[in-house]
Design an enzyme around this catalytic site. Structure first.
Site, PDB file in Angstrom:
ATOM      1  CE  LYS A  65      47.103  -6.780  50.728  1.00 57.66           C
ATOM      2  NZ  LYS A  65      47.738  -7.728  51.832  1.00 57.66           N
ATOM      3  CE1 TYR A 105      52.245  -9.483  49.378  1.00 57.08           C
ATOM      4  CE2 TYR A 105      50.634 -10.112  47.665  1.00 57.08           C
ATOM      5  CZ  TYR A 105      51.057  -9.363  48.724  1.00 57.08           C
ATOM      6  OH  TYR A 105      50.074  -8.603  49.071  1.00 57.08           O
ATOM      7  CG  ASN A 168      45.818  -7.329  55.224  1.00 58.35           C
ATOM      8  OD1 ASN A 168      46.088  -7.520  54.092  1.00 58.35           O
ATOM      9  ND2 ASN A 168      47.046  -7.718  55.743  1.00 58.35           N
ATOM     10  CG  HIS A 171      51.132  -4.046  49.330  1.00 61.08           C
ATOM     11  ND1 HIS A 171      52.102  -4.772  49.867  1.00 61.08           N
ATOM     12  CD2 HIS A 171      51.890  -3.018  48.479  1.00 61.08           C
ATOM     13  CE1 HIS A 171      53.344  -4.571  49.719  1.00 61.08           C
ATOM     14  NE2 HIS A 171      53.194  -3.336  48.728  1.00 61.08           N
ATOM     15  CD  GLU A 182      56.234  -3.830  47.168  1.00 62.02           C
ATOM     16  OE1 GLU A 182      55.535  -2.332  47.688  1.00 62.02           O
ATOM     17  OE2 GLU A 182      56.655  -4.579  48.153  1.00 62.02           O
TER      18      GLU A 182
END
Ligand code: UDP
Ligand code: MG
Length: 206
Positions: A65, A105, A168, A171, A182
């Site tokens: 990310k 998402y 965080n 992914h 995805e």
């Protein structure tokens, strides 16, 4: 002489492996109905290859990310997946478009954190990757650790590199079906590379 040997080996193996599809340009697409014995193939150069074994070609989407890219963690994260024994089959640095992020998402769009999540994910480039290997979806979730870094064990990526759920670092797809969806969303088929990993037989008993 070498050419003769290759042609002999090719004929022998093709004869034994009559259940397998004829060799084409893409040697890595072994049909699911091939038996365990028939998974060994001869590539277009006449070389013996065991690279594609049913059950070890599972794939997952991993993305570093924007916070992970900014903090120069890409190399260390890639290293973890390489060292674990997985095979990199796709990788790109990109500024994620909003339509990709909203599809990615889509199941979270009613959550209160959703607007912040999309802002975060579009705040800078991400490194999207496709990794392949036995149980790669489940294993990579374990390597990544709990969504909330405060709950993530040391030794996991989130447990080692992050402190707050809103940043965080990484992914990882959470199911095989989710991974397929995805991967199709983030990658064009032509961006994924089928290749033979030379240490394959050291990682798998075939
Ligand atoms: N997220 C957040 N706040 C929350 C829950 C999730 O900011 O309370 C973010 C976080 O970046 C997380 C992402 O939304 O990684 C997707 O959430 P999911 O529940 O799918 O967790 P993941 O699969 O990434 O572990
Ligand atoms: Mg998730």
């Amino acid at each position: 002489m070498v050419l003769f040997q290759r042609s002999l080996i090719r004929s022998l193996v093709q004869g034994q492996l009559s259940l397998c599809a004829p060799l084409s340009g893409n040697e890595s697409s072994v049909p699911a109905w091939c038996s365990a014995r028939s998974r060994h193939r001869i590539d277009r150069h006449g070389c013996y290859t065991t690279s594609v074994i049913a059950g070890v070609s599972e794939r997952t989407l991993i993305a570093v990310k924007p916070d992970g890219v900014q903090r120069r963690l890409v190399g260390q994260i890639v290293q973890r997946f390489e060292q674990r024994g997985f095979k990199l089959v796709g990788m790109k640095l990109l500024q994620a478009r909003e339509d990709i992020l909203s599809q990615h998402y889509h199941d979270l769009h009613k959550k209160p954190f959703y607007p912040n999540l999309l802002r975060y994910m579009s705040s800078g480039p991400v490194v999207a990757m496709v990794w392949e290997g036995h149980n790669v979806v489940r294993t990579s979730r374990l390597m990544v650790g709990n969504t909330n870094p405060a709950e993530a064990y040391p030794g996991t990526i989130r447990g080692d590199y992050s402190v707050h759920i809103s940043r965080n670092v990484i992914h990882a797809s959470d199911s095989v079906e989710g991974a397929q969806r995805e991967i199709q969303l983030w990658f064009d088929r032509r961006e994924l590379v089928d290749w033979d990993c030379c240490d394959h037989s050291s990682s798998y008993q075939v």
